[in-house]
Motif scaffolding. Structure first.
Motif, PDB file in Angstrom:
ATOM      1  N   GLY A 295       0.768  -0.779  -0.182  1.00 58.76           N
ATOM      2  CA  GLY A 295       0.238  -0.008   0.522  1.00 58.76           C
ATOM      3  C   GLY A 295       0.724   1.424   0.167  1.00 58.76           C
ATOM      4  O   GLY A 295       0.575   2.354  -0.577  1.00 58.76           O
ATOM      5  N   ILE A 296       2.311   1.327   0.528  1.00 59.65           N
ATOM      6  CA  ILE A 296       3.101   2.637   0.570  1.00 59.65           C
ATOM      7  C   ILE A 296       3.455   2.464  -0.123  1.00 59.65           C
ATOM      8  O   ILE A 296       3.567   3.926  -1.003  1.00 59.65           O
ATOM      9  CB  ILE A 296       3.948   1.793   1.581  1.00 59.65           C
ATOM     10  CG1 ILE A 296       3.186   1.568   2.950  1.00 59.65           C
ATOM     11  CG2 ILE A 296       4.732   3.414   1.458  1.00 59.65           C
ATOM     12  CD1 ILE A 296       2.115   2.909   3.876  1.00 59.65           C
ATOM     13  N   SER A 297       4.020   1.280  -1.578  1.00 62.73           N
ATOM     14  CA  SER A 297       4.110   1.322  -2.813  1.00 62.73           C
ATOM     15  C   SER A 297       3.735   2.374  -3.324  1.00 62.73           C
ATOM     16  O   SER A 297       3.827   3.285  -4.643  1.00 62.73           O
ATOM     17  CB  SER A 297       4.698   0.278  -3.200  1.00 62.73           C
ATOM     18  OG  SER A 297       6.366  -0.506  -2.817  1.00 62.73           O
ATOM     19  N   ALA A 298       2.031   2.131  -3.276  1.00 56.48           N
ATOM     20  CA  ALA A 298       1.270   2.211  -4.077  1.00 56.48           C
ATOM     21  C   ALA A 298       0.875   3.996  -3.811  1.00 56.48           C
ATOM     22  O   ALA A 298       0.552   4.512  -5.445  1.00 56.48           O
ATOM     23  CB  ALA A 298      -0.500   1.317  -4.309  1.00 56.48           C
ATOM     24  N   ALA A 299       1.233   4.254  -2.716  1.00 56.60           N
ATOM     25  CA  ALA A 299       0.812   6.006  -2.627  1.00 56.60           C
ATOM     26  C   ALA A 299       2.186   6.743  -2.971  1.00 56.60           C
ATOM     27  O   ALA A 299       1.801   7.628  -3.364  1.00 56.60           O
ATOM     28  CB  ALA A 299       0.526   5.879  -0.911  1.00 56.60           C
ATOM     29  N   VAL A 300       2.620   5.372  -3.194  1.00 59.53           N
ATOM     30  CA  VAL A 300       4.526   6.627  -3.303  1.00 59.53           C
ATOM     31  C   VAL A 300       4.745   6.783  -5.224  1.00 59.53           C
ATOM     32  O   VAL A 300       5.478   7.449  -5.483  1.00 59.53           O
ATOM     33  CB  VAL A 300       5.197   6.810  -2.925  1.00 59.53           C
ATOM     34  CG1 VAL A 300       4.896   6.887  -0.904  1.00 59.53           C
ATOM     35  CG2 VAL A 300       6.199   5.670  -3.043  1.00 59.53           C
ATOM     36  N   LEU A 301       4.787   5.531  -6.235  1.00 64.45           N
ATOM     37  CA  LEU A 301       4.754   5.447  -6.998  1.00 64.45           C
ATOM     38  C   LEU A 301       4.706   6.486  -8.063  1.00 64.45           C
ATOM     39  O   LEU A 301       5.395   6.442  -8.523  1.00 64.45           O
ATOM     40  CB  LEU A 301       4.079   3.785  -7.879  1.00 64.45           C
ATOM     41  CG  LEU A 301       4.297   3.357  -8.894  1.00 64.45           C
ATOM     42  CD1 LEU A 301       6.176   2.909  -9.282  1.00 64.45           C
ATOM     43  CD2 LEU A 301       3.811   2.380  -8.852  1.00 64.45           C
ATOM     44  N   GLU A 302       3.566   7.066  -8.195  1.00 64.82           N
ATOM     45  CA  GLU A 302       3.804   8.374  -8.654  1.00 64.82           C
ATOM     46  C   GLU A 302       4.561   9.455  -8.621  1.00 64.82           C
ATOM     47  O   GLU A 302       5.091   9.761  -9.822  1.00 64.82           O
ATOM     48  CB  GLU A 302       1.939   9.058  -8.596  1.00 64.82           C
ATOM     49  CG  GLU A 302       2.075  10.110  -9.634  1.00 64.82           C
ATOM     50  CD  GLU A 302       0.511  10.475  -9.780  1.00 64.82           C
ATOM     51  OE1 GLU A 302      -0.074  11.612 -10.126  1.00 64.82           O
ATOM     52  OE2 GLU A 302      -0.652  10.562  -8.707  1.00 64.82           O
ATOM     53  N   ASP A 303       4.860   9.771  -6.926  1.00 68.10           N
ATOM     54  CA  ASP A 303       5.725  10.637  -6.618  1.00 68.10           C
ATOM     55  C   ASP A 303       7.403  10.467  -7.997  1.00 68.10           C
ATOM     56  O   ASP A 303       8.155  10.781  -8.432  1.00 68.10           O
ATOM     57  CB  ASP A 303       6.161  10.729  -5.427  1.00 68.10           C
ATOM     58  CG  ASP A 303       4.703  11.080  -5.136  1.00 68.10           C
ATOM     59  OD1 ASP A 303       3.924  12.002  -5.793  1.00 68.10           O
ATOM     60  OD2 ASP A 303       4.564  11.405  -3.595  1.00 68.10           O
ATOM     61  N   VAL A 304       7.489   8.417  -7.664  1.00 73.73           N
ATOM     62  CA  VAL A 304       8.952   7.917  -8.372  1.00 73.73           C
ATOM     63  C   VAL A 304       8.561   8.348  -9.489  1.00 73.73           C
ATOM     64  O   VAL A 304       9.740   8.907 -10.186  1.00 73.73           O
ATOM     65  CB  VAL A 304       8.939   6.491  -7.505  1.00 73.73           C
ATOM     66  CG1 VAL A 304      10.046   6.347  -8.405  1.00 73.73           C
ATOM     67  CG2 VAL A 304       9.042   6.738  -5.646  1.00 73.73           C
ATOM     68  N   VAL A 305       7.482   8.115 -10.152  1.00 73.59           N
ATOM     69  CA  VAL A 305       7.971   7.806 -11.780  1.00 73.59           C
ATOM     70  C   VAL A 305       7.805   9.258 -11.738  1.00 73.59           C
ATOM     71  O   VAL A 305       8.534   9.946 -13.582  1.00 73.59           O
ATOM     72  CB  VAL A 305       6.353   7.219 -11.948  1.00 73.59           C
ATOM     73  CG1 VAL A 305       6.016   7.690 -13.649  1.00 73.59           C
ATOM     74  CG2 VAL A 305       6.377   6.304 -11.948  1.00 73.59           C
TER      75      VAL A 305
END
Length: 447
Positions: A295-305
């Motif tokens: 859930g944490i990865s899903a929440a930050v993935l857009e920022d990382v991309v």
């Protein structure tokens, strides 16, 4: 053992015929025998020694609890190397996956001949497929520097490499058992899952890398659960990443320079994780190892991309992440729960339950795995009248109040479940407490 009315009547008649030959004819013992015992099951988020510690003086409640986790039989030499990094390490959950995530990232950078994240990302899947097999950073780097294609095989990547989606095509799962308030390694069983043919056959882009090419040191940042509900998994994750960095640098580093590690906490909290990602991007981190929870990865993935960085998790298992909108920048060494759900359902079914309650943390990891297990149980003939689904809000931040699962525990008792699967992290210990407080009769092995 459950006694039918007819067998119980016959038993009482036999006792009467024996008159006073025995005092075991009393009705109380027969009634006690009819009590339905309840077995506990867990998943990778809570099957660790730290989970028993969460229960403090009630740690014995988990004795007999069993569950699955992605885990290969770890070589003793690898365990010793991890312990050399952290002598206090008490368990190895996801240590191998963390080690491999770092090593694969560094090998991809060496092949790419640059620290540019986009170029590194294009080489990651290929590192694990269709080349000369190598199993250590030193061996793999030597082959790459000699101009050879490699196929990385190590502690968690063993039978097959990555799929086109950047995740393992196959996995090994361990069935773990709590015994004496600790996991009993002697009872651990291993089972394989997945399909080797699912590994990618696509050739990565060829790179003309001149000797000594590079543009500064490769910088890898951590996004691991130092705090929060998943903090119990942090020590082995940290040990795995630290060992990989050490062994890569001992082998000459990447592109002629030592790899730099920048620490970072995901807090098992989207707000904390987003702040860490922002700091990493500002600091010039190329590859981010994490997050701990799906859930944490899903929440930050857009920022990382948007930041043009790589997110590479050693412990994300949510099946939904397979098709995430990641622009080719998200990878994981942990297998998806589409594989774990089958192994977990099999473990439960082997015990012959009649009614099963599945309690899940309300996020992509918990509800995703809950749905996979439910589907597997349904295929085995367990309809809606035999499976009860419950969930709970995990709360956010260190100041979040403890989970109150008292109502859920009452529902499980009324449902008459004889098996309870708990999908969550450290906070899910509150579910075990609530079951005991509601006088749910946990099986003798669980007490």
């Amino acid at each position: 053992m459950h006694m039918s009315r007819g067998s119980r009547t016959a038993a009482l008649a036999a006792c009467a015929a024996l008159l006073l030959a025995t005092s075991a004819c009393g009705d109380d013992q027969a009634e006690e025998a009819t009590t339905q015992q309840v077995r506990l099951y867990g998943t990778d988020g809570n099957m660790s020694n730290s989970y028993a510690d969460e229960l403090e003086d009630r740690a014995s409640l988990v004795d007999g609890m069993k569950g699955t986790t992605p885990l290969t039989p770890l070589p003793e030499d690898f365990k010793k190397r991890l312990l050399s990094v952290d002598p206090q390490l008490d368990g190895f959950l996801y240590a191998a996956e963390a080690y491999d995530a770092v090593v694969i990232s560094t090998l991809a950078a060496e092949i790419a001949g640059t620290t540019d994240p986009a170029a590194i990302a294009k080489q990651i899947v290929g590192v694990t497929n269709d080349g000369t097999s190598c199993g250590s950073p030193a061996q793999c780097l030597r082959l790459i520097r000699d101009g050879r294609d490699i196929e990385y095989r190590s502690v968690s990547i063993t039978r097959a490499g990555f799929t086109d989606a950047g995740e393992p095509a196959t996995a090994s799962y361990a069935t773990l058992h709590f015994d004496g308030e600790r996991l009993n390694d002697a009872k651990t069983e291993f089972v394989g899952a997945g399909d080797e043919s699912a590994a990618s056959s696509k050739a990565p882009p060829r790179v003309n890398r001149p000797a000594g090419a590079g543009n500064g040191p490769l910088v890898i940042g951590g996004l691991l659960p130092k705090t929060g509900d998943l903090a119990l998994a942090y020590p082995p994750l940290a040990a795995g990443t630290a060992l990989a960095i050490k062994e890569i640098n001992d082998a000459g580093g990447v592109l002629g320079e030592d790899v730099v590690w920048v620490d970072g906490d995901d807090g098992t909290n989207p707000t904390v994780a987003k702040a860490t990602v922002a700091r990493h991007i500002d600091a010039g981190v190329h590859v981010i190892i994490g997050a701990g929870g799906s859930g944490i990865s899903a929440a930050v993935l857009e920022d990382v991309v948007q930041g043009g960085r790589i997110l590479f998790s050693p412990s994300n298992t949510a099946a939904s992440l397979t098709n995430a909108d990641d622009n080719g920048l998200y990878f994981r060494t942990a297998p998806p729960d589409s594989l774990q759900g089958r192994a977990l359902a099999d473990v439960i079914l082997r015990d012959g339950p009649q009614k099963i309650a599945i309690v899940a943390r309300k996020d992509s990891y918990g509800e995703g795995l809950q749905d996979v297990v439910r589907s597997e149980l349904e295929r085995a003939g367990f309809g809606g009248d035999k499976v009860k689904l419950l969930s709970y809000e995990p709360g956010e931040g260190a100041e979040a109040p403890p989970i109150n699962f008292s109502d859920g525990a009452k529902q499980i008792k009324e449902f008459g479940a004889d098996a309870v699967l708990i999908i969550g992290f450290g906070e899910s210990a509150a579910v075990v407490r609530a079951l005991a407080d509601a006088d749910v009769p946990l099986a003798a092995l669980n007490r």
